[in-house]
Design a protein around this motif. Structure first.
Motif, PDB file in Angstrom:
ATOM      1  N   THR A 234       0.862  -1.195   0.000  1.00  0.00           N
ATOM      2  CA  THR A 234       0.000   0.000   0.000  1.00  0.00           C
ATOM      3  C   THR A 234       0.890   1.235   0.000  1.00  0.00           C
ATOM      4  O   THR A 234       1.683   1.449   0.935  1.00  0.00           O
ATOM      5  CB  THR A 234      -0.909  -0.005   1.245  1.00  0.00           C
ATOM      6  N   ARG A 236       1.907   5.245   0.115  1.00  0.00           N
ATOM      7  CA  ARG A 236       1.360   6.431   0.801  1.00  0.00           C
ATOM      8  C   ARG A 236       0.883   7.456  -0.233  1.00  0.00           C
ATOM      9  O   ARG A 236      -0.236   7.938  -0.164  1.00  0.00           O
ATOM     10  CB  ARG A 236       2.439   7.044   1.698  1.00  0.00           C
ATOM     11  N   ASN A 237       1.756   7.766  -1.208  1.00  0.00           N
ATOM     12  CA  ASN A 237       1.389   8.702  -2.279  1.00  0.00           C
ATOM     13  C   ASN A 237       1.708   8.052  -3.608  1.00  0.00           C
ATOM     14  O   ASN A 237       2.820   8.221  -4.142  1.00  0.00           O
ATOM     15  CB  ASN A 237       2.179  10.021  -2.145  1.00  0.00           C
ATOM     16  N   PRO A 238       0.766   7.307  -4.189  1.00  0.00           N
ATOM     17  CA  PRO A 238       1.074   6.584  -5.424  1.00  0.00           C
ATOM     18  C   PRO A 238       1.432   7.539  -6.568  1.00  0.00           C
ATOM     19  O   PRO A 238       0.713   8.525  -6.782  1.00  0.00           O
ATOM     20  CB  PRO A 238      -0.216   5.817  -5.723  1.00  0.00           C
ATOM     21  N   ASP A 256      -3.821   2.853  -4.822  1.00  0.00           N
ATOM     22  CA  ASP A 256      -2.631   2.892  -3.963  1.00  0.00           C
ATOM     23  C   ASP A 256      -2.054   1.497  -3.723  1.00  0.00           C
ATOM     24  O   ASP A 256      -1.141   1.321  -2.932  1.00  0.00           O
ATOM     25  CB  ASP A 256      -2.954   3.578  -2.624  1.00  0.00           C
ATOM     26  N   TYR A 287       5.639   3.672   1.541  1.00  0.00           N
ATOM     27  CA  TYR A 287       4.503   2.745   1.645  1.00  0.00           C
ATOM     28  C   TYR A 287       4.106   2.582   3.102  1.00  0.00           C
ATOM     29  O   TYR A 287       4.907   2.829   4.021  1.00  0.00           O
ATOM     30  CB  TYR A 287       4.829   1.391   1.006  1.00  0.00           C
TER      31      TYR A 287
END
Lengths: 309, 256
Positions: A234, A236-238, A256, A287
């Motif tokens: 996952t 954090r800021n894709p 994400d 992530y």
């Protein structure tokens, strides 16, 4: 080839309605192994067992067991083979012990009350020995079928969906029984829908579909060859576009969720995921969570069937 | 194991007899009761007012026919039910996967069915002594003939049990074919009593030869030559054995 206990060559079965239930099946079973035959409903598992046990007349092909031709020396072969059918087919009015003793006699073995007692005790049926089979629960009836199949001390045992419809406890109990049989040198061929069952017990696995044997391999080798690692990272800021040092991995970005699917069954995937996480940090992509899992035999089975479909 | 599996045959035989014991009322008491009623009605009540047939009192005259009536229906029913039930319940898998062939299967199923019929025949003959006076002129031949008929019709029943794919079919042949043919086959009369052309027509009925043969062993007289009766029964038995051998070789209705 001396350790091959069952040798099936070019086995084909076409039913009178035209259905080809077995299509040129070649299969060798080794002495003392536990072989799991996996396949969806109607794949031909029961037909294959039936052909070896004499319930189904093959259209073509040969079956040799213990070095004997099944058609010519059927008495010699059948006397050493046991079968636990899928259906709970028993004489419901017979007491348990008598039904098991009958099976022993039917297979030409001399009466041996001590052996019958041993079999019944091993399956927790001794207390029910005088009970009519109709009064037993479904799980206990299945144990009776196993006891009947073991009564003549077979060298080769077929278990057709042995744990279908039984509860988890009984299923575990059955697995223990099969383990005991393995330690006694009995060769076991089982068909099952439960992949975990094959994963838990089998030495080798065969996958059948539409009457064709798609693959036969050692379980570990199959998992190493076809196994995959799946990781969900996952972000954090894709980023809008994955940096090239990330994109070179077998990954797919969905929102994400960065999904990695790759490697093999020998641990390559795990090390690649470790490298991937380092590459993410190096690329400044943070992530928040990682979920990682190895593919099971079930994933392999489903993948294989999907590819063949 | 390569020869005859005598333990397998014995296991089937014993299990079939145990099954009969489990249903003793249906297997033994019911046919004995039915036959006793025939003896009371036709032997004692009506028979007392009938003339002797071929020098034999009417009550005694019908003993072989009634015995045969029971033998045919029970042998056929026992054997057909014996093999049909495993097919119906699915337990036939065990028989088909075991080292037992045609000979063991027949020895077990047909042997048990024939044994039950013979026990029944002995009980009926014993019961008959309470209602009518009869004699058996050739007891050894009578015993042999009864065994032959019981075996032949047990074989026939076995074929029936394999052919039938529902309970209705299982009952059709004994009820709608065997019983009428037996009643019309001289059970209660000598076919010599029939006017022409019915006498000649009656000779087409194979049961006539069976009744006549058994009656000869009792009283030394018969409607047809005794050797024709023996020969036909033997031929029927051999035909059934041949049919069963073919069934097992081809797997008809047994193996898919």
């Amino acid at each position: 080839m001396s350790d091959v206990i069952l040798d099936i060559q070019g086995l084909t079965k076409i039913y009178s309605g035209g259905l080809k239930a077995l299509d040129d099946v070649d299969l060798q079973i080794r002495r003392g192994e536990i072989f799991a035959l996996l396949g969806p409903n109607g794949a031909g598992k029961t037909t294959l067992i039936g052909a070896v046990c004499g319930l189904v007349r093959p259209s073509s092909g040969t079956i040799h067991a213990f070095g004997h031709d099944m058609l010519r020396d059927w008495r010699k072969v059948r006397g050493r083979v046991g079968l636990v059918p899928q259906e709970l087919s028993t004489d419901m009015f017979e007491p348990v012990a008598r039904a098991v003793a009958f099976s022993r006699g039917l297979f030409g073995r001399p009466s041996d009350p001590a052996r019958i007692e041993e079999v019944l005790r091993s399956l927790s049926l001794w207390e029910k020995r005088d009970e009519q089979i109709r009064n037993l629960s479904g799980g206990m009836k299945r144990r009776v079928l196993i006891a009947k199949a073991l009564a003549h001390d077979p060298d080769l045992l077929f278990l057709d969906e042995p744990t279908a419809g039984v509860d988890v406890e009984l299923r575990r109990d059955m697995w223990r029984q099969i383990d005991i049989l393995r330690s006694q040198g009995v060769t076991v061929i089982l068909t099952t829908h439960y992949i975990e069952e094959a994963e838990e017990m089998a030495d080798r696995v065969g996958i059948i579909r539409g009457g064709k044997l798609l693959m036969v391999d050692d379980k570990q080798a199959m998992m190493a060859r076809l196994g995959r690692t799946e990781a969900h990272i996952t972000l954090r800021n894709p980023p809008a576009v994955l940096p090239p040092e990330i994109a070179r991995y077998p990954v797919r970005l969905d929102g994400d969720d960065l999904c990695y699917r790759g490697g093999d069954g020998s641990g390559l995937g795990k090390s690649e995921v470790a490298d991937l996480t380092k590459a993410l940090i190096a690329a400044g992509v943070d992530y928040t969570a990682i979920e990682i899992r190895e593919s099971s035999l079930e994933d392999i089975f489903v993948d294989l069937l999907e590819k063949q479909a | 194991m390569s020869g005859f599996n005598y333990r397998g045959a014995w296991a089937i035989y014993v299990r079939e007899l145990m099954r009969a014991m489990r249903t003793a009322f249906q297997s033994i008491l019911a046919p004995v009761l039915t036959t006793s009623l025939y003896f009371i009605v036709f032997g004692s009540a009506i028979g007392g007012r009938m003339d002797a047939v071929d020098g034999v009192a009417y009550g005694a005259f019908i003993v072989p026919g009634l015995l045969l009536l029971t033998l045919l229906s029970e042998s056929t029913s026992n054997a057909s039910f014996g093999i049909y039930m495993p097919r119906f319940t699915g337990t036939i898998y065990e028989l088909l996967s075991a080292p037992v062939g045609t000979a063991e299967t027949l020895a077990g199923f047909v042997g048990a069915a024939a044994t039950k019929s013979l026990v029944l025949a002995a009980i009926i003959l014993f019961t008959a002594t309470f209602f009518v006076d009869y004699r058996i002129e050739y007891p050894v031949l009578a015993a042999l003939y009864i065994m032959l008929v019981a075996s032949a019709f047990s074989l026939f029943g076995f074929i029936l049990g394999i052919w039938a794919d529902n309970f209705e079919k299982l009952g059709i042949v004994p009820m709608l074919i065997l019983m009428p043919l037996t009643f019309l086959g001289g059970t209660f009369y000598s076919i010599d009593m029939l006017p022409d052309p019915w006498r000649d027509i009656a000779l087409v009925n194979p049961i006539v030869y069976l009744v006549s043969g058994l009656r000869w062993t009792f009283y030394g007289s018969s409607d047809v030559n005794i050797w024709v009766s023996f020969g036909l029964t033997l031929a029927f038995m051999l035909a059934c054995v041949t049919a069963i051998a073919i069934i097992f070789r081809t797997g008809w209705r047994l193996r898919t």
